[in-house]
Write an enzyme that holds these catalytic residues in place. Structure first.
Site, PDB file in Angstrom:
ATOM      1  CE  LYS A 120      -4.183  -1.796   2.273  1.00  0.00           C
ATOM      2  NZ  LYS A 120      -4.949  -1.789   3.535  1.00  0.00           N
ATOM      3  CE  LYS A 201      -6.245  -9.030  -1.613  1.00  0.00           C
ATOM      4  NZ  LYS A 201      -6.493  -8.458  -0.278  1.00  0.00           N
ATOM      5  CE  LYS A 204     -13.077  -4.046   1.464  1.00  0.00           C
ATOM      6  NZ  LYS A 204     -13.569  -4.158   2.846  1.00  0.00           N
TER       7      LYS A 204
HETATM    8  P1  AMP Z   1     -11.000  -6.414   3.590  1.00  0.00           P
HETATM    9  O1  AMP Z   1     -11.618  -6.347   2.257  1.00  0.00           O
HETATM   10  O2  AMP Z   1      -9.528  -6.179   3.526  1.00  0.00           O
HETATM   11  O3  AMP Z   1     -11.688  -5.618   4.645  1.00  0.00           O
HETATM   12  O4  AMP Z   1     -11.179  -7.926   4.005  1.00  0.00           O
HETATM   13  C1  AMP Z   1     -12.295  -8.457   4.661  1.00  0.00           C
HETATM   14  C2  AMP Z   1     -12.134  -9.958   4.775  1.00  0.00           C
HETATM   15  O5  AMP Z   1     -12.235 -10.565   3.480  1.00  0.00           O
HETATM   16  C3  AMP Z   1     -10.791 -10.394   5.332  1.00  0.00           C
HETATM   17  O6  AMP Z   1     -10.971 -11.537   6.134  1.00  0.00           O
HETATM   18  C4  AMP Z   1     -10.000 -10.738   4.105  1.00  0.00           C
HETATM   19  O7  AMP Z   1      -8.967 -11.659   4.350  1.00  0.00           O
HETATM   20  C5  AMP Z   1     -11.075 -11.331   3.218  1.00  0.00           C
HETATM   21  N1  AMP Z   1     -10.737 -11.183   1.799  1.00  0.00           N
HETATM   22  C6  AMP Z   1     -10.488 -10.016   1.160  1.00  0.00           C
HETATM   23  N2  AMP Z   1     -10.210 -10.238  -0.144  1.00  0.00           N
HETATM   24  C7  AMP Z   1     -10.286 -11.582  -0.318  1.00  0.00           C
HETATM   25  C8  AMP Z   1     -10.109 -12.442  -1.457  1.00  0.00           C
HETATM   26  N3  AMP Z   1      -9.802 -11.963  -2.647  1.00  0.00           N
HETATM   27  N4  AMP Z   1     -10.279 -13.774  -1.268  1.00  0.00           N
HETATM   28  C9  AMP Z   1     -10.594 -14.274  -0.051  1.00  0.00           C
HETATM   29  N5  AMP Z   1     -10.764 -13.526   1.044  1.00  0.00           N
HETATM   30  C10 AMP Z   1     -10.624 -12.187   0.922  1.00  0.00           C
END
Ligand code: AMP
Ligand code: TRP
Length: 336
Positions: A120, A201, A204
């Site tokens: 980041k 990956k 979001k």
């Molecule tokens: P975040 O989007 O960083 O707030 O992540 C929220 C949750 O979703 C966390 O447990 C991440 O590890 C999971 N997560 C985010 N992106 C992925 C992805 N591409 N595949 C699987 N899990 C994900």
């Protein structure tokens, strides 16, 4: 014979209220919470303080909207407020306060090694202290609740490791205050890749600006169809998990999790079929799986006061637990 009733293990996890919540979040995290909901004492947080670490993404209106969206999505995906506590991180100031205490036992070198921070920070002109300190706030989240298990996607492995390290160092310096938590990951589906680019990956922030990168939990059937039918594959015809290219494997994993099947069942099902068939079936499965979630989401946001009620109750319960742990930490450090 002991009459003591075994306490259920405690689960804690969270999602940041930014970007487009996608099926990667659902598969890697939220659906895993739902599946295990009856086994554990669950606490799920909307980690708004973490969202502030990338301030240019977050306007006040946007953040307010996203916090409610994530809370409503938790419920729509099947988190039951009678079985689980749902709350907003900033409503419980103990998180910020414990972060300071933990900062004082965390070597900077540990934080400099975090790959998510490095990635980041690489794109930023000025890097905020909050971004650097992100893992310590996450450690505070987890440690405040005497958490046993943290169900997350595998991108969070390093953050769970540092949480354990911080807790151990604190306990070593000041005495046994914190429980050492473990991560809980899906065997298959802990890392869903971008549908446009399976080397990356599913993200979001990208999902919000780039078409066909991800499938949002609230996406329309047409968008879901379009994204899956155009997902990157290859020119082979390999539908075995072990040998498939990253793009095809990603589709197989999605199909597996969305249908609660084993790898063998999925391989048997697609043996001899082409990628077109895999994509078409995946489209149907994803649309059908998300439809009830989207319907429930609509009901939740339309019911005045419902969400606020749940978040208020969640805050009270979270605070009760967090205050006790924070007090224990302060006493051990000599703060009076
Ligand atoms: P975040 O989007 O960083 O707030 O992540 C929220 C949750 O979703 C966390 O447990 C991440 O590890 C999971 N997560 C985010 N992106 C992925 C992805 N591409 N595949 C699987 N899990 C994900
Ligand atoms: N860092 C996590 C993510 O981006 C979100 C998070 C913050 C979290 N605090 C947490 C996850 C505590 C689990 C437990 O996905």
């Amino acid at each position: 014979m002991s009459s003591k009733v075994e306490r259920k293990k405690r689960v804690f996890s969270g999602v940041q209220p930014t970007g487009q919540i996608h099926i990667g979040n659902y598969v890697g995290a939220i659906s895993l919470w739902v599946e295990n909901q009856d086994l554990y004492d669950n606490i799920f947080c909307i980690v708004d303080l973490h969202s502030l670490t990338i301030p240019e993404n977050v306007s006040p209106e946007y953040l307010r909207k996203k916090v409610r969206e994530v809370a409503a999505l938790y419920l729509a995906c099947g988190i039951d407020p009678e079985k689980s506590t749902i709350f907003v991180q900033s409503h419980v100031p103990e998180h910020a306060e414990l972060t300071w205490l933990l900062n004082c036992v965390t070597p900077m070198g540990w934080l400099e090694r975090m790959t998510q921070y490095k990635t980041k920070a690489a794109d930023m002109e000025t890097v905020g202290t909050g971004l650097f300190d992100y893992p310590v706030l996450m450690a505070a989240d987890i440690l405040l609740y005497d958490t046993d298990l943290v169900p997350v996607g595998d991108d969070q492995k390093q953050h769970i490791e540092i949480t354990r390290d911080i807790a151990q160092r604190f306990n070593h310096l000041y005495g046994e205050v914190f429980k050492i938590p473990d991560g809980l990951f899906r065997e298959s589906g802990a890392r869903i890749m971008g549908l446009d680019n399976p080397e990356m990956k599913m993200s979001k922030s990208l999902g919000e600006v780039k078409k066909r990168h991800s499938i949002g939990i609230l996406d329309s059937a047409d968008d879901i169809r379009d994204t899956i039918m155009r997902a990157t594959t290859d020119s082979n015809m390999e539908t075995r998990f072990e040998y498939a290219s990253p793009g095809v494997k990603n589709l197989l994993v999605l199909y597996q999790v969305m249908t609660n099947s084993s790898k063998e069942e999925v391989e048997d099902h697609f043996r001899g079929k082409n990628y077109g068939a895999l994509k078409k079936e995946l489209v149907e499965v994803v649309i059908e799986r998300l439809r009830p979630i989207q319907e429930k989401y609509k009901e939740i946001v339309e019911e005045e006061g419902y969400l606020d009620n749940i978040l208020n109750r969640g805050k009270e319960r979270a605070k009760e637990i967090a205050a006790v742990t924070l007090q224990r930490a302060k006493e051990h450090m000599g703060l009076i």
